[in-house]
Structures are given as C-alpha cells and as structure tokens.
Scaffold this motif. Structure first.
Motif, PDB file in Angstrom:
ATOM      1  N   TYR A   1      39.690   9.477  16.311  1.00  0.00           N
ATOM      2  CA  TYR A   1      39.060  10.636  15.676  1.00  0.00           C
ATOM      3  C   TYR A   1      37.595  10.661  16.097  1.00  0.00           C
ATOM      4  O   TYR A   1      37.060   9.673  16.587  1.00  0.00           O
ATOM      5  N   LEU A   2      36.947  11.793  15.897  1.00  0.00           N
ATOM      6  CA  LEU A   2      35.531  11.922  16.241  1.00  0.00           C
ATOM      7  C   LEU A   2      34.681  11.768  14.985  1.00  0.00           C
ATOM      8  O   LEU A   2      35.024  12.272  13.914  1.00  0.00           O
ATOM      9  N   ASP A   3      33.572  11.056  15.132  1.00  0.00           N
ATOM     10  CA  ASP A   3      32.603  10.947  14.059  1.00  0.00           C
ATOM     11  C   ASP A   3      31.215  11.159  14.650  1.00  0.00           C
ATOM     12  O   ASP A   3      31.061  11.272  15.862  1.00  0.00           O
ATOM     13  N   GLU A   4      30.245  11.274  13.801  1.00  0.00           N
ATOM     14  CA  GLU A   4      28.865  11.436  14.246  1.00  0.00           C
ATOM     15  C   GLU A   4      27.933  10.717  13.288  1.00  0.00           C
ATOM     16  O   GLU A   4      28.240  10.548  12.115  1.00  0.00           O
ATOM     17  N   THR A   5      26.811  10.285  13.806  1.00  0.00           N
ATOM     18  CA  THR A   5      25.814   9.564  13.027  1.00  0.00           C
ATOM     19  C   THR A   5      24.534  10.381  12.981  1.00  0.00           C
ATOM     20  O   THR A   5      24.149  11.006  13.961  1.00  0.00           O
ATOM     21  N   MET A   6      23.897  10.381  11.820  1.00  0.00           N
ATOM     22  CA  MET A   6      22.622  11.074  11.664  1.00  0.00           C
ATOM     23  C   MET A   6      21.640  10.119  10.991  1.00  0.00           C
ATOM     24  O   MET A   6      21.922   9.584   9.912  1.00  0.00           O
ATOM     25  N   ASP A   7      20.514   9.903  11.623  1.00  0.00           N
ATOM     26  CA  ASP A   7      19.425   9.141  11.021  1.00  0.00           C
ATOM     27  C   ASP A   7      18.490  10.125  10.331  1.00  0.00           C
ATOM     28  O   ASP A   7      18.319  11.270  10.781  1.00  0.00           O
TER      29      ASP A   7
ATOM     30  N   THR B   1       0.808  -1.220   0.000  1.00  0.00           N
ATOM     31  CA  THR B   1       0.000   0.000   0.000  1.00  0.00           C
ATOM     32  C   THR B   1       0.841   1.270   0.000  1.00  0.00           C
ATOM     33  O   THR B   1       0.298   2.364  -0.036  1.00  0.00           O
ATOM     34  N   GLY B   2       2.156   1.147   0.059  1.00  0.00           N
ATOM     35  CA  GLY B   2       3.019   2.332   0.060  1.00  0.00           C
ATOM     36  C   GLY B   2       4.430   1.963   0.482  1.00  0.00           C
ATOM     37  O   GLY B   2       4.796   0.790   0.513  1.00  0.00           O
ATOM     38  N   TRP B   3       5.196   2.966   0.850  1.00  0.00           N
ATOM     39  CA  TRP B   3       6.567   2.737   1.295  1.00  0.00           C
ATOM     40  C   TRP B   3       7.022   3.888   2.178  1.00  0.00           C
ATOM     41  O   TRP B   3       6.443   4.971   2.157  1.00  0.00           O
ATOM     42  N   LYS B   4       8.091   3.633   2.922  1.00  0.00           N
ATOM     43  CA  LYS B   4       8.713   4.645   3.774  1.00  0.00           C
ATOM     44  C   LYS B   4      10.212   4.570   3.558  1.00  0.00           C
ATOM     45  O   LYS B   4      10.794   3.484   3.551  1.00  0.00           O
ATOM     46  N   GLY B   5      10.866   5.716   3.358  1.00  0.00           N
ATOM     47  CA  GLY B   5      12.304   5.762   3.146  1.00  0.00           C
ATOM     48  C   GLY B   5      13.031   6.206   4.400  1.00  0.00           C
ATOM     49  O   GLY B   5      12.666   7.222   5.002  1.00  0.00           O
ATOM     50  N   THR B   6      14.039   5.455   4.801  1.00  0.00           N
ATOM     51  CA  THR B   6      14.851   5.807   5.961  1.00  0.00           C
ATOM     52  C   THR B   6      16.320   5.614   5.620  1.00  0.00           C
ATOM     53  O   THR B   6      16.675   4.856   4.725  1.00  0.00           O
ATOM     54  N   GLY B   7      17.164   6.313   6.373  1.00  0.00           N
ATOM     55  CA  GLY B   7      18.589   6.176   6.146  1.00  0.00           C
ATOM     56  C   GLY B   7      19.390   6.563   7.367  1.00  0.00           C
ATOM     57  O   GLY B   7      18.859   7.113   8.343  1.00  0.00           O
ATOM     58  N   SER B   8      20.673   6.273   7.288  1.00  0.00           N
ATOM     59  CA  SER B   8      21.606   6.610   8.354  1.00  0.00           C
ATOM     60  C   SER B   8      22.952   6.911   7.719  1.00  0.00           C
ATOM     61  O   SER B   8      23.356   6.231   6.773  1.00  0.00           O
ATOM     62  N   ALA B   9      23.626   7.921   8.228  1.00  0.00           N
ATOM     63  CA  ALA B   9      24.945   8.285   7.715  1.00  0.00           C
ATOM     64  C   ALA B   9      25.874   8.546   8.889  1.00  0.00           C
ATOM     65  O   ALA B   9      25.463   9.085   9.915  1.00  0.00           O
ATOM     66  N   THR B  10      27.121   8.156   8.714  1.00  0.00           N
ATOM     67  CA  THR B  10      28.168   8.479   9.680  1.00  0.00           C
ATOM     68  C   THR B  10      29.195   9.319   8.948  1.00  0.00           C
ATOM     69  O   THR B  10      29.563   9.018   7.813  1.00  0.00           O
ATOM     70  N   PHE B  11      29.627  10.405   9.581  1.00  0.00           N
ATOM     71  CA  PHE B  11      30.610  11.275   8.958  1.00  0.00           C
ATOM     72  C   PHE B  11      31.537  11.837  10.027  1.00  0.00           C
ATOM     73  O   PHE B  11      31.245  11.798  11.221  1.00  0.00           O
ATOM     74  N   HIS B  12      32.683  12.321   9.565  1.00  0.00           N
ATOM     75  CA  HIS B  12      33.655  12.909  10.482  1.00  0.00           C
ATOM     76  C   HIS B  12      33.033  14.123  11.164  1.00  0.00           C
ATOM     77  O   HIS B  12      32.295  14.892  10.552  1.00  0.00           O
ATOM     78  N   TYR B  13      33.330  14.278  12.435  1.00  0.00           N
ATOM     79  CA  TYR B  13      32.816  15.385  13.246  1.00  0.00           C
ATOM     80  C   TYR B  13      33.678  16.620  12.961  1.00  0.00           C
ATOM     81  O   TYR B  13      34.545  16.995  13.743  1.00  0.00           O
ATOM     82  N   ASN B  14      33.460  17.216  11.778  1.00  0.00           N
ATOM     83  CA  ASN B  14      34.260  18.382  11.403  1.00  0.00           C
ATOM     84  C   ASN B  14      33.486  19.392  10.560  1.00  0.00           C
ATOM     85  O   ASN B  14      34.070  20.167   9.818  1.00  0.00           O
ATOM     86  N   THR B  15      32.169  19.355  10.657  1.00  0.00           N
ATOM     87  CA  THR B  15      31.345  20.348   9.988  1.00  0.00           C
ATOM     88  C   THR B  15      30.203  20.761  10.902  1.00  0.00           C
ATOM     89  O   THR B  15      29.708  19.952  11.683  1.00  0.00           O
ATOM     90  N   ALA B  16      29.816  22.030  10.805  1.00  0.00           N
ATOM     91  CA  ALA B  16      28.721  22.546  11.631  1.00  0.00           C
ATOM     92  C   ALA B  16      27.436  22.726  10.832  1.00  0.00           C
ATOM     93  O   ALA B  16      26.455  23.251  11.368  1.00  0.00           O
ATOM     94  N   ILE B  17      27.429  22.292   9.580  1.00  0.00           N
ATOM     95  CA  ILE B  17      26.272  22.554   8.710  1.00  0.00           C
ATOM     96  C   ILE B  17      24.971  22.079   9.341  1.00  0.00           C
ATOM     97  O   ILE B  17      24.002  22.841   9.442  1.00  0.00           O
ATOM     98  N   PHE B  18      24.910  20.829   9.758  1.00  0.00           N
ATOM     99  CA  PHE B  18      23.662  20.308  10.308  1.00  0.00           C
ATOM    100  C   PHE B  18      23.375  20.873  11.691  1.00  0.00           C
ATOM    101  O   PHE B  18      22.219  21.107  12.047  1.00  0.00           O
ATOM    102  N   ARG B  19      24.397  21.124  12.506  1.00  0.00           N
ATOM    103  CA  ARG B  19      24.186  21.750  13.818  1.00  0.00           C
ATOM    104  C   ARG B  19      23.591  23.137  13.669  1.00  0.00           C
ATOM    105  O   ARG B  19      22.719  23.536  14.434  1.00  0.00           O
ATOM    106  N   GLU B  20      24.052  23.897  12.662  1.00  0.00           N
ATOM    107  CA  GLU B  20      23.493  25.234  12.420  1.00  0.00           C
ATOM    108  C   GLU B  20      22.014  25.141  12.066  1.00  0.00           C
ATOM    109  O   GLU B  20      21.200  25.952  12.533  1.00  0.00           O
ATOM    110  N   LEU B  21      21.647  24.156  11.259  1.00  0.00           N
ATOM    111  CA  LEU B  21      20.242  23.987  10.877  1.00  0.00           C
ATOM    112  C   LEU B  21      19.398  23.520  12.056  1.00  0.00           C
ATOM    113  O   LEU B  21      18.243  23.948  12.216  1.00  0.00           O
TER     114      LEU B  21
END
Length: 155
Positions: A130-136, A58-78
């Motif tokens: 090193y530091l990394d971070e995950t975002m779902d 009857t439909g679908w749902k899209g999900t994801g997860s990413a891990t990246f180096h903890y060296n950008t503030a782009i998502f924290r600013e948002l």
C-alpha cells in the motif's frame, strides 16, 4: 515490590486523531503513526567559582512527524494553494490514547498552530502493499485537556 501489570501498557493502535484545518474538523482515521515532541532551548550560563557552566532553559520548539495512508488530497490542496498564492496554512492536531484494558484511562494532547514542513506530491511503488506518506511539521503551542492516571503503586 510493586510492579506494573502488563494490562496497564497502552495499546499502540487504540487512538483517535482529529485534524482541524480552517474551521473544518477531520477524523484523520488514515493516520498510521504520529509523534510530536518539544525540545527545550538552553543557554550556557557562566558561574563564578565553578569550572563548568550551568544551563538555563530559555524556551522550547515543538516538532512532529506523521505517517498516513496515501488516500487524501487535503494537504496537497493546501500546498498547491500555497504554491499559487503564498498563503500558508496552519492546523491543529488532537490525539487521544485510550486502551479500555488499562487502568490509566485516557490522555488527549492538542497540538496548536501546526505548520507542515512540506509534503508528498505524488508517488508510486510497484513493489509495495500500500502507499503511505510522511509529513514533518512544527507546532507553536499545545494543550493537555486529559491526562493518564497514575498506575497503582507509583506513588
């Protein structure tokens, strides 16, 4: 008997990742890994004359997860903007896998209207290398402008 050649496996690290946020396209080279999938939603359907029920997609749902180096503030600013104003943010993620040794060529997937479930605000680890971070995240649509070719012998 046909077999896949080892050279046709796709290298895990030979990829490109771009994130487009509010008209700005970023080469997200600090990404370590990303995985996105869809889950089909189904309804059980009773069928006269059968002891079991059928299943209707009857439909679908899209999900994801990413891990990246903890060296950008782009998502924290948002996230900070969201906290202060309530204005949420959506973005696109484009991933291209291409291994020049493999005969399958390249594949590009664009995840559309992604929305972060949250994010890391700050962290440290005195024992880490090193530091990394995950975002779902969730996404609402996707495109596949390029797809892998079939390996010889598949068809």
């Amino acid at each position: 008997m046909q077999m896949m050649h080892a050279k046709d496996s796709v290298s895990a690290s030979l990829a490109e990742c771009f994130v487009t946020i509010e008209g700005n396209r970023y080469n997200f080279m600090q990404a370590i890994n990303l995985e996105a999938s869809i889950e089909k939603t189904k309804s059980e359907v009773p069928i006269l004359g059968k002891t079991g029920k059928g299943n209707k997609t009857t439909g679908w749902k899209g999900t994801g997860s990413a891990t990246f180096h903890y060296n950008t503030a782009i998502f924290r600013e948002l996230l900070y903007r969201y906290k202060n104003t309530g204005e949420d943010f959506y973005f696109d993620i484009q991933v291209t896998n291409e291994d020049p040794t493999s005969s399958v060529g390249r594949q590009t997937i664009i995840l559309k209207d992604c929305n972060a479930n949250g994010g890391i605000l700050t962290k440290f680890d005195a024992d880490a290398e090193y530091l990394d971070e995950t975002m779902d995240f969730t996404f609402e649509d996707w495109e596949m402008p390029e797809k892998f070719k079939m390996i010889a012998g598949m068809k």
